[in-house]
Design an enzyme around this catalytic site. Structure first.
Site, PDB file in Angstrom:
ATOM      1  N   GLU A  35       0.834  -1.212   0.000  1.00 18.97           N
ATOM      2  CA  GLU A  35       0.000   0.000   0.000  1.00 18.97           C
ATOM      3  C   GLU A  35       0.866   1.260   0.000  1.00 18.97           C
ATOM      4  O   GLU A  35       0.531   2.241  -0.660  1.00 18.97           O
ATOM      5  CB  GLU A  35      -0.922   0.017   1.235  1.00 18.97           C
ATOM      6  CG  GLU A  35      -2.116  -0.906   1.096  1.00 18.97           C
ATOM      7  CD  GLU A  35      -3.028  -0.509  -0.058  1.00 18.97           C
ATOM      8  OE1 GLU A  35      -3.313   0.678  -0.217  1.00 18.97           O
ATOM      9  OE2 GLU A  35      -3.431  -1.392  -0.833  1.00 18.97           O
ATOM     10  N   CYS A 190     -11.614   2.169 -15.075  1.00 18.93           N
ATOM     11  CA  CYS A 190     -11.942   3.586 -14.879  1.00 18.93           C
ATOM     12  C   CYS A 190     -10.635   4.366 -14.708  1.00 18.93           C
ATOM     13  O   CYS A 190     -10.401   5.019 -13.703  1.00 18.93           O
ATOM     14  CB  CYS A 190     -12.843   3.750 -13.653  1.00 18.93           C
ATOM     15  SG  CYS A 190     -13.678   5.343 -13.632  1.00 18.93           S
ATOM     16  N   CYS A 197     -15.326   2.424 -20.521  1.00 18.20           N
ATOM     17  CA  CYS A 197     -16.684   2.364 -19.975  1.00 18.20           C
ATOM     18  C   CYS A 197     -17.478   1.191 -20.556  1.00 18.20           C
ATOM     19  O   CYS A 197     -18.380   0.671 -19.893  1.00 18.20           O
ATOM     20  CB  CYS A 197     -17.417   3.676 -20.239  1.00 18.20           C
ATOM     21  SG  CYS A 197     -16.608   5.077 -19.466  1.00 18.20           S
ATOM     22  N   CYS A 200     -17.282  -1.679 -18.300  1.00 17.58           N
ATOM     23  CA  CYS A 200     -17.438  -1.376 -16.868  1.00 17.58           C
ATOM     24  C   CYS A 200     -18.706  -2.010 -16.278  1.00 17.58           C
ATOM     25  O   CYS A 200     -19.798  -1.859 -16.824  1.00 17.58           O
ATOM     26  CB  CYS A 200     -17.478   0.134 -16.684  1.00 17.58           C
ATOM     27  SG  CYS A 200     -17.752   0.612 -14.974  1.00 17.58           S
ATOM     28  N   CYS A 206     -23.839   4.876 -14.010  1.00 16.52           N
ATOM     29  CA  CYS A 206     -22.769   5.871 -13.871  1.00 16.52           C
ATOM     30  C   CYS A 206     -23.239   7.212 -14.443  1.00 16.52           C
ATOM     31  O   CYS A 206     -23.534   7.340 -15.625  1.00 16.52           O
ATOM     32  CB  CYS A 206     -21.502   5.404 -14.576  1.00 16.52           C
ATOM     33  SG  CYS A 206     -20.213   6.653 -14.576  1.00 16.52           S
TER      34      CYS A 206
HETATM   35  S1  SF4 Z   1     -18.834   3.851 -16.683  1.00 11.66           S
HETATM   36 FE1  SF4 Z   1     -18.345   5.337 -15.093  1.00 11.66          FE
HETATM   37  S2  SF4 Z   1     -17.380   4.153 -13.468  1.00 11.66           S
HETATM   38 FE2  SF4 Z   1     -17.390   2.893 -15.302  1.00 11.66          FE
HETATM   39  S3  SF4 Z   1     -15.408   3.227 -16.305  1.00 11.66           S
HETATM   40 FE3  SF4 Z   1     -16.847   4.678 -17.199  1.00 11.66          FE
HETATM   41  S4  SF4 Z   1     -16.659   6.489 -15.943  1.00 11.66           S
HETATM   42 FE4  SF4 Z   1     -15.735   4.856 -14.788  1.00 11.66          FE
END
Ligand code: SF4
Length: 351
Positions: A35, A190, A197, A200, A206
């Site tokens: 970390e 992200c 996206c 995602c 989102c």
């Molecule tokens: S949809 Fe939203 S959370 Fe997902 S990668 Fe794109 S910006 Fe990031």
């Protein structure tokens, strides 16, 4: 479980990272070191450093007993050296105040040097299986986009809001996996510059994606122009092809590392080398100057002009001669490391 964590965990199970070195034989010590290394550095850069560090300092006791110089030598090139110094200091505190056992209470963990609220949360969650929340740079980016949070996350009010969101989104089961999952989402999909996206797991809800404004979040820090400072770094060589290095004071940039003597001007450099000489203009013209380059710190730019000189060091200078091979095993700032390797290749080339 909430919908966000639910989808994230499903994604994590098949697409998250499960084979990082610090995910193996997970102990508070191993998670802690990772970390700290990951605080300002990307995973792929950290991995080889982490592995070398663990080979040399496999446990807390070994780290606590080591010399600071040895610790910094293993940090050499990673940057932000205060992290290495604090890690070492914290290991000694744990050894003295906690009988060598990594503390398990949040207040004790966050009191250690170099450990903030998010890092403490990550260690307690992942290594000690206690439900604590994290909010590192990756998480701030994900949450800022997911909720289209208008404002720079470094602003206290925005940061407090994001902590509250992070708290609400962290599930009460599988919180350790969730901690890793949200870091993975930020690091792999992200991402800062090219978020993916389409792949995602939380895209459907989102806000930034729905508004087609992903690139705008998180808001950038209000611009402040970084000041520029000048430095002459003296590459002093003797006839045995040894280079003069000085250990930097603990406080300030490159604290505790070995570096080349640094001066603000040519005149100051020459005066320090020849305190008895009154006029220095002739001596200044005999300096061999290398091309200047810029090294950027978080608060300012340092324009470095390397200056080479073959001469003995004055008797009252605090430092040591080192061969190029000896210098390689020291903790050196990245620009100094680079200069020494160029200097060495110049000597090798010229026999
Ligand atoms: S949809 Fe939203 S959370 Fe997902 S990668 Fe794109 S910006 Fe990031």
């Amino acid at each position: 479980m909430n919908e966000f964590s639910d989808k994230l965990l499903q994604w994590f199970d098949h697409s998250g990272r499960h084979d990082l070195p610090w995910q193996q034989q997970q102990t508070p010590y191993r998670v802690w070191v990772s970390e700290i290394m990951l605080q300002q550095t990307q995973v792929k850069t950290v991995i080889p450093y982490y592995q070398r560090f663990m080979e040399r300092f496999p446990d807390l006791a070994t780290l606590a007993q080591a010399e600071q110089e040895d610790v910094l030598a293993h940090w050499s090139g990673l940057g932000y050296y205060a992290r290495g110094r604090n890690l070492h200091k914290a290991a000694q505190i744990i050894q003295q105040q906690h009988h060598g056992v990594f503390p398990t209470e949040f207040d004790e963990v966050v009191a250690l040097p170099g450990i903030g609220r998010s890092t403490a949360g990550a260690i307690l969650s992942m290594a000690l299986k206690q439900r604590f929340v994290i909010l590192d740079g990756n998480v701030k980016r994900v949450l800022s986009r997911f909720l289209a949070v208008a404002g720079w996350p470094g602003n206290k009010r925005i940061e407090n809001h994001l902590w509250q969101v992070a708290e609400d989104f962290t599930p009460h089961e599988r919180f350790d996996d969730y901690t890793q999952a949200i870091m993975d989402l930020g690091a792999t999909l992200c991402t800062r510059s090219k978020p993916n996206c389409q792949a995602c797991p939380v895209q459907a809800n989102c806000m930034a994606f729905k508004l087609n404004r992903v690139k705008e979040f998180p808001f950038s820090k209000p611009k402040k122009v970084k000041p520029i400072k000048q430095a002459k770094l003296l590459m002093l060589i003797n006839n045995q092809q040894q280079v003069w290095l000085e250990q930097r004071p603990q406080k300030g940039i490159w604290g505790g590392l070995w570096s080349l003597p640094q001066f603000e001007t040519d005149e100051a450099l020459v005066a320090a080398l020849n305190p008895s000489v009154k006029t220095h203009s002739e001596a200044v013209s005999s300096l061999v100057k290398w091309k200047a380059f810029r090294h950027t710190f978080s608060h300012y730019h340092l324009d470095i002009e390397p200056v080479k000189l073959v001469q003995e060091a004055p008797a009252d200078w605090q430092g040591q001669w080192h061969t190029f091979t000896q210098a390689e095993s020291l903790g050196l700032p990245a620009p100094v490391k680079l200069l020494l390797s160029q200097l060495e290749s110049e000597y090798v080339k010229n026999g």
